[in-house]
Enzyme design. Structure first.
Site, PDB file in Angstrom:
ATOM      1  N   GLN A   1       0.848  -1.191   0.000  1.00  0.00           N
ATOM      2  CA  GLN A   1       0.000   0.000   0.000  1.00  0.00           C
ATOM      3  C   GLN A   1       0.885   1.242   0.000  1.00  0.00           C
ATOM      4  O   GLN A   1       1.836   1.328   0.780  1.00  0.00           O
ATOM      5  CB  GLN A   1      -0.915   0.020   1.232  1.00  0.00           C
ATOM      6  CG  GLN A   1      -1.840  -1.182   1.351  1.00  0.00           C
ATOM      7  CD  GLN A   1      -1.218  -2.338   2.113  1.00  0.00           C
ATOM      8  OE1 GLN A   1      -0.002  -2.415   2.293  1.00  0.00           O
ATOM      9  NE2 GLN A   1      -2.056  -3.264   2.564  1.00  0.00           N
TER      10      GLN A   1
ATOM     11  N   ASP B   1      -3.912   1.795  -3.123  1.00  0.00           N
ATOM     12  CA  ASP B   1      -4.360   2.743  -2.097  1.00  0.00           C
ATOM     13  C   ASP B   1      -3.928   4.179  -2.407  1.00  0.00           C
ATOM     14  O   ASP B   1      -3.412   4.892  -1.545  1.00  0.00           O
ATOM     15  CB  ASP B   1      -3.847   2.338  -0.710  1.00  0.00           C
ATOM     16  CG  ASP B   1      -4.503   1.071  -0.186  1.00  0.00           C
ATOM     17  OD1 ASP B   1      -5.282   0.460  -0.940  1.00  0.00           O
ATOM     18  OD2 ASP B   1      -4.237   0.691   0.961  1.00  0.00           O
TER      19      ASP B   1
ATOM     20  N   ASP C   1      -7.626  -1.158  -4.911  1.00  0.00           N
ATOM     21  CA  ASP C   1      -8.360  -0.303  -3.957  1.00  0.00           C
ATOM     22  C   ASP C   1      -7.882   1.144  -4.023  1.00  0.00           C
ATOM     23  O   ASP C   1      -7.677   1.796  -2.990  1.00  0.00           O
ATOM     24  CB  ASP C   1      -8.178  -0.816  -2.517  1.00  0.00           C
ATOM     25  CG  ASP C   1      -8.549  -2.276  -2.363  1.00  0.00           C
ATOM     26  OD1 ASP C   1      -9.416  -2.754  -3.114  1.00  0.00           O
ATOM     27  OD2 ASP C   1      -7.970  -2.947  -1.490  1.00  0.00           O
TER      28      ASP C   1
ATOM     29  N   ARG D   1     -14.887  -3.422  -4.097  1.00  0.00           N
ATOM     30  CA  ARG D   1     -15.048  -4.453  -3.083  1.00  0.00           C
ATOM     31  C   ARG D   1     -15.170  -3.751  -1.739  1.00  0.00           C
ATOM     32  O   ARG D   1     -14.610  -2.666  -1.530  1.00  0.00           O
ATOM     33  CB  ARG D   1     -13.878  -5.438  -3.083  1.00  0.00           C
ATOM     34  CG  ARG D   1     -12.512  -4.851  -2.772  1.00  0.00           C
ATOM     35  CD  ARG D   1     -11.452  -5.947  -2.755  1.00  0.00           C
ATOM     36  NE  ARG D   1     -10.124  -5.455  -2.420  1.00  0.00           N
ATOM     37  CZ  ARG D   1      -9.076  -6.247  -2.187  1.00  0.00           C
ATOM     38  NH1 ARG D   1      -9.215  -7.566  -2.231  1.00  0.00           N
ATOM     39  NH2 ARG D   1      -7.893  -5.739  -1.893  1.00  0.00           N
TER      40      ARG D   1
END
Length: 370
Positions: free
Chosen positions: A169, A192, A219, A283
């Site tokens: 991340q 991220d 994400d 998600r």
């Protein structure tokens, strides 16, 4: 050098986008720039207001770095004007700098880049462990009422450079304050990229992103904020370390169960470099710090490119929190990634429901000034 390895060089060269603000080979020099480094925003000798400070990497301003300017900008309502340049540093803005504004002086977000390269798994210099996801952020914004215009926030950490690191991340910006607004900004990273968060679990942070661009893979827009993305572009990147789908996920909201409003994406576009169907739209993230979270995402009147898996656009992050139990919905989206082939996999709003999924409902009495 492959495109996925060249982000750092491209940033430092000031290269620009071909179509939708993405990084590519087109030179930013093609944009007409103001003659003075701060354009129409004055200078240290001719300040717009007494509360305005000027940042210039070569010393033509009050400060050469953004963090130094933030440290000096005590009190509410301060404005930082950033001259074109690459500011390679981490920046942390305390919560007491309420009403702060950052302005990219050229009016082109490709010209003003705040970038660094930490990841969650990067060891801290003092040997006290690794940075973690939040600590990896190039820029951390805590105050209420923060506004940014025409600025690029980036994290250029690359998996390919660190094959032994598991914490991949790498946050470009973490936004925590209420009434935080971003106009014509870019958010560049991989995993991220844009962390739209709040100061605490029981605090609602309303955030507004207009005409912005965000890119990444896993994400890359995530968090528990009440965030509206209007007329924005989201671009999914190629994963050279993977050979099969999915390469990643665009959105990962972690909305608190008590918050009626999570992420709202409206009038936007999702495109990508990956093969067709290699990305999930979203998600749900239910963090260990908030096991009762009920993530919320509405995507409406948005073009979904072929990179989005139209058959199964949503998936689980953890088996104990299936996406079907969360608050995901769509309304009148277009494009190959929006084709409804399995109705059960595409939760859709009725027109009556969609009438309440709007910027006005999400932001309440706050009206961001464009």
């Amino acid at each position: 050098m492959p495109a996925y390895l060249s982000r750092r060089n491209v940033l430092l060269a000031g290269a620009a986008a071909g179509s939708a603000l993405a990084l590519a080979a087109a030179p930013a020099q093609a944009v007409r720039r103001p003659r003075a480094p701060f354009g129409r925003y004055g200078s240290p000798r001719a300040r717009l207001t007494r509360s305005t400070l000027y940042v210039h990497p070569a010393g033509a301003g009050d400060f050469t770095g953004v963090q130094a300017a933030v440290d000096a900008a005590t009190g509410p309502g301060r404005t930082l004007v950033l001259a074109p340049g690459v500011y390679r540093e981490t920046v942390s803005v305390p919560a007491d700098r309420t009403g702060m504004t950052w302005i990219g002086a050229s009016g082109d977000p490709r010209d003003v880049v705040v970038v660094y390269g930490n990841a969650a798994g990067t060891p801290k210099p003092d040997g006290s462990g690794t940075y973690g996801t939040s600590g990896s952020a190039t820029t951390t914004l805590r105050p209420d009422g923060f506004t940014a215009r025409h600025i690029t926030f980036a994290n250029d950490w690359l998996r390919a450079d660190h094959p032994g690191v598991s914490g991949t991340q790498a946050v470009a910006v973490k936004v925590m304050g209420d009434r935080s607004a971003f106009f014509d900004c870019r958010f560049l990273g991989h995993q991220d990229t844009l962390y739209a968060d709040s100061a605490s679990l029981d605090t609602v942070a309303r955030q507004f992103f207009a005409r912005c661009y965000a890119e990444g893979d896993v994400d890359f827009v995530f968090g528990r904020a009440t965030a509206v993305f209007e007329d924005c572009s989201f671009r999914t990147l190629v994963r050279p370390d993977l050979t099969s789908a999915p390469f990643g996920f665009v959105f990962a909201p972690s909305t608190a169960v008590t918050n009626r409003h999570g992420f709202l994406v409206t009038g936007s576009r999702v495109s990508g470099e990956a093969p067709d169907g290699y990305y999930k739209l979203a998600r749900p993230w239910v963090p260990s710090s908030d096991p009762t979270a009920r993530p919320m995402l509405t995507v409406r009147e948005t073009h979904l490119g072929a990179g989005i898996d139209a058959v199964a656009p949503y998936t689980n992050m953890a088996s104990g929190y299936p996406w079907q139990h969360q608050r995901f919905a769509e309304f009148r989206n277009t494009g190959p990634g929006a084709v409804v082939t399995v109705p059960a996999n595409r939760p859709r709003l009725t027109p009556a429901q969609a009438a309440t999924h709007t910027r006005q409902t999400w932001l309440g009495d706050w009206r961001p000034r464009a």
